[in-house]
Design an enzyme around this catalytic site. Structure first.
Site, short mmCIF file in Angstrom:
data_model
loop_
_atom_site.label_atom_id
_atom_site.label_comp_id
_atom_site.label_asym_id
_atom_site.label_seq_id
_atom_site.Cartn_x
_atom_site.Cartn_y
_atom_site.Cartn_z
N MET A 12 7.25 -2.95 -5.77
CA MET A 12 7.88 -4.25 -5.44
C MET A 12 8.69 -4.74 -6.69
O MET A 12 8.77 -6.07 -6.61
CB MET A 12 6.56 -5.28 -4.85
CG MET A 12 6.00 -4.95 -3.83
SD MET A 12 6.33 -5.78 -2.39
CE MET A 12 5.44 -4.74 -1.10
N ALA A 39 7.20 -1.60 1.08
CA ALA A 39 7.98 -0.87 -0.34
C ALA A 39 6.79 -0.55 -1.12
O ALA A 39 5.94 -1.17 -1.61
CB ALA A 39 8.75 -2.30 -1.14
N LYS A 58 -5.85 5.73 -9.83
CA LYS A 58 -5.05 5.95 -8.67
C LYS A 58 -5.26 7.12 -7.73
O LYS A 58 -5.83 8.11 -8.19
CB LYS A 58 -3.62 5.95 -9.15
CG LYS A 58 -2.69 6.03 -8.15
CD LYS A 58 -1.15 5.97 -8.67
CE LYS A 58 -0.02 5.78 -7.50
NZ LYS A 58 -0.41 4.84 -6.71
N THR A 103 0.82 -1.17 0.03
CA THR A 103 0.05 -0.03 0.14
C THR A 103 0.84 1.16 0.02
O THR A 103 1.89 1.30 0.52
CB THR A 103 -0.95 0.17 1.41
OG1 THR A 103 -1.58 -1.08 1.47
CG2 THR A 103 -1.90 1.21 1.27
N THR A 104 0.63 2.30 -0.63
CA THR A 104 1.18 3.72 -0.89
C THR A 104 0.27 4.82 -0.21
O THR A 104 -0.93 4.47 0.11
CB THR A 104 1.69 3.97 -2.11
OG1 THR A 104 0.57 4.16 -3.16
CG2 THR A 104 2.52 2.91 -2.70
N HIS A 128 0.08 7.28 -14.08
CA HIS A 128 -0.67 5.98 -13.76
C HIS A 128 -1.79 6.15 -14.28
O HIS A 128 -2.59 7.35 -14.62
CB HIS A 128 -0.70 6.00 -12.15
CG HIS A 128 0.54 5.46 -11.49
ND1 HIS A 128 1.52 6.36 -11.33
CD2 HIS A 128 1.01 4.22 -11.20
CE1 HIS A 128 2.64 5.62 -10.76
NE2 HIS A 128 2.43 4.24 -10.55
N HIS A 129 -2.69 5.27 -14.07
CA HIS A 129 -4.05 4.91 -14.54
C HIS A 129 -4.89 6.08 -14.01
O HIS A 129 -4.44 6.40 -12.66
CB HIS A 129 -4.61 3.32 -14.35
CG HIS A 129 -4.17 3.08 -12.82
ND1 HIS A 129 -5.30 3.31 -11.83
CD2 HIS A 129 -3.40 2.64 -12.37
CE1 HIS A 129 -4.77 2.59 -10.68
NE2 HIS A 129 -3.61 2.42 -10.89
P1 NAD Z 1 -7.54 -1.19 -5.74
O1 NAD Z 1 -8.46 -0.11 -5.51
O2 NAD Z 1 -7.72 -1.95 -6.98
O3 NAD Z 1 -7.74 -2.44 -4.67
C1 NAD Z 1 -7.64 -1.87 -3.41
C2 NAD Z 1 -8.42 -3.06 -2.70
O4 NAD Z 1 -8.54 -2.87 -1.42
C3 NAD Z 1 -10.00 -2.87 -3.12
O5 NAD Z 1 -10.62 -4.17 -3.61
C4 NAD Z 1 -10.73 -2.23 -1.77
O6 NAD Z 1 -11.94 -2.80 -1.59
C5 NAD Z 1 -9.65 -3.10 -0.90
N1 NAD Z 1 -10.08 -2.38 0.54
C6 NAD Z 1 -10.32 -1.30 0.76
N2 NAD Z 1 -10.62 -1.06 2.27
C7 NAD Z 1 -10.11 -2.46 2.91
C8 NAD Z 1 -10.13 -3.17 4.26
N3 NAD Z 1 -10.60 -2.32 4.90
N4 NAD Z 1 -10.15 -4.52 4.17
C9 NAD Z 1 -9.67 -5.11 3.10
N5 NAD Z 1 -9.64 -4.71 1.78
C10 NAD Z 1 -10.00 -3.55 1.53
O7 NAD Z 1 -5.86 -0.74 -5.66
P2 NAD Z 1 -4.63 -1.42 -6.57
O8 NAD Z 1 -4.32 -0.73 -7.69
O9 NAD Z 1 -5.08 -2.72 -6.02
O10 NAD Z 1 -3.86 -0.68 -5.36
C11 NAD Z 1 -3.77 -0.98 -4.01
C12 NAD Z 1 -2.57 -0.10 -3.05
O11 NAD Z 1 -1.30 -0.99 -3.65
C13 NAD Z 1 -2.48 1.29 -3.66
O12 NAD Z 1 -1.88 1.89 -2.30
C14 NAD Z 1 -1.30 1.34 -4.62
O13 NAD Z 1 -0.74 2.56 -4.75
C15 NAD Z 1 -0.32 0.28 -4.32
N6 NAD Z 1 0.30 -0.23 -5.07
C16 NAD Z 1 1.41 -0.59 -5.06
C17 NAD Z 1 2.56 -1.39 -5.52
C18 NAD Z 1 3.61 -1.70 -5.25
O14 NAD Z 1 4.35 -2.46 -5.95
N7 NAD Z 1 4.16 -1.66 -3.69
C19 NAD Z 1 1.93 -1.67 -6.88
C20 NAD Z 1 0.63 -1.46 -7.31
C21 NAD Z 1 -0.06 -0.61 -6.32
#
Ligand code: NAD
Length: 265
Positions: free
Chosen positions: A125, A122, A158, A99-100, A154-155
Site C-alpha cells: 500500500m 494491493a 513473515k 493481506t498477501t 523481510h522479518h
Molecule cells: P501479523 O501476524 O502481525 O498480524 C496478523 C493478525 O491477523 C494477527 O494479529 C492475527 O491474530 C490476526 N488474525 C488471524 N486470523 C484472524 C481472523 N480469523 N480474524 C481476525 N484476525 C485474524 O501480520 P502482519 O505483519 O500484520 O501482516 C498481515 C498481512 O498483511 C500479511 O499477509 C502481510 O504479508 C500483509 N502485509 C501487507 C502489506 C501491504 O502493504 N499490503 C504490508 C505489510 C503486511
C-alpha cells in the site's frame, strides 16, 4: 468537513493492525468503529483502545453492527480475509485488502466479490512501491534482453514467500514484455541448475530480524546492470496507504481497485 469514514480493522492486534490504529487515531477523516481478531486472540485480549474509547475485540464470526459506508481493513491471513470479505459483501461493507499470499483461485473469489461491493486489493500500500511497479514495467519493456532478478528481504516472522510485493513486481516486469509471469517465473536456484534461460524472472526470498520490507529488482545486461530498490523503514507507510484507500472507497459502490487507482497514477 464530511463525516469521518467508519472503519472496521481486522487483525487489530497484529503488526499492521496496530500501525493502522495508531495512524487512524491522528486522522480526523476516519473513525474506527470495530476491531476484529482471531477467536484465539479474542480470548486473550478483550479490548482495544482507540482515541481513549475502549472497543471490544470481536471475532470475525461475531455479528457486528455495520454503519452505512463502513470500510473493512484486512491485514490478516488469506483464509480469514476471504471469509470476512465474503460476509462483508452481504452486509454492504466495502474492503481494503492488504493481506498477501492468495492463490489464483482465491484472487478470483475477490474479483467475484467486487461485483457486489467495492474493494481495493494491493500487496503493497505504499506510494513508493506503487510508483516502482510502473517503473519496473517500463524498464522491462525497454530492455527486453536484460535478465531480471527480484530479491526481497523481510522479518523472520513473515509467513509467505516470495512476498506479495515481489510477485506484483514480477507481474509488472512480465507485463512490460507482454509475457505472463507464471510462464517465466523461477523461484530460487539450488544445485546444478544449468545456464540461465533467456526471459526468466528469478525470485529470491531472504528472511531475518525485523526488516519491514526491502525489494530490489535487477536488470542485468552485458557490461552493466540497473537496480531499482525500495526499502520500507516503517509500517506507517502501508497504514497511511490503507487509510487513503478506505477514503477512496467512500466514493465507489462496486469494483476492484488497485493503489494506482487510489493514488490517481
Ligand atoms: P501479523 O501476524 O502481525 O498480524 C496478523 C493478525 O491477523 C494477527 O494479529 C492475527 O491474530 C490476526 N488474525 C488471524 N486470523 C484472524 C481472523 N480469523 N480474524 C481476525 N484476525 C485474524 O501480520 P502482519 O505483519 O500484520 O501482516 C498481515 C498481512 O498483511 C500479511 O499477509 C502481510 O504479508 C500483509 N502485509 C501487507 C502489506 C501491504 O502493504 N499490503 C504490508 C505489510 C503486511
Amino acid at each position: 468537513m464530511s463525516a469521518p469514514v467508519p472503519l472496521i480493522v481486522s487483525g487489530a492486534t497484529g503488526r499492521m493492525g496496530q500501525a493502522i490504529l495508531r495512524i487512524a487515531a491522528t486522522d480526523p477523516e476516519v473513525e474506527v468503529v470495530g476491531v476484529l481478531e482471531s477467536a484465539a486472540e479474542c480470548s486473550r485480549t478483550k479490548t482495544v483502545d482507540f482515541r481513549g474509547n475502549t472497543l471490544p475485540l470481536l471475532s470475525g464470526e461475531d455479528a457486528i453492527a455495520v454503519p452505512p459506508g463502513a470500510v473493512l481493513i484486512e491485514f490478516t491471513s488469506p483464509e480469514a480475509t476471504l471469509r470476512h470479505v465474503q460476509n462483508a459483501a452481504t452486509q454492504g461493507l466495502k474492503a481494503v485488502i492488504g493481506t498477501t499470499g492468495f492463490t489464483d483461485a482465491e484472487k478470483q473469489i475477490l474479483a467475484d466479490v467486487s461485483r457486489e461491493t467495492s474493494l481495493v486489493v494491493a500487496a503493497n500500500m505504499s506510494v513508493g512501491v506503487t510508483v516502482l511497479l510502473d517503473l519496473v514495467s517500463r524498464v522491462s519493456g525497454s530492455l527486453p534482453e536484460y535478465d531480471i532478478e527480484i530479491v526481497e528481504m523481510h522479518h523472520r516472522l513473515k509467513k509467505d514467500a516470495p512476498s506479495g510485493t515481489a510477485l506484483a513486481l514480477g507481474v509488472a516486469a512480465a507485463t512490460g514484455r507482454n509475457r505472463t509471469l507464471k510462464d517465466v517465473a523461477r523461484s530460487g536456484r539450488d544445485g546444478l541448475v544449468g545456464e540461465r534461460p533467456a526471459g526468466e524472472i528469478g525470485f529470491h526470498a531472504v528472511r531475518g530480524g525485523d526488516v519491514v520490507g526491502d525489494h530490489t529488482v535487477t536488470f542485468a545486461g552485458i557490461g552493466e546492470r540497473i537496480e531499482l530498490i525500495h526499502r520500507a523503514s516503517s509500517r506507517d507507510t502501508f497504514a497511511a496507504g490503507a487509510l487513503k484507500a478506505a477514503k477512496f472507497l467512500n466514493t465507489k459502490t462496486k469494483g476492484l481497485y488497485s493503489m494506482k487507482d487510489v493514488l490517481g497514477l
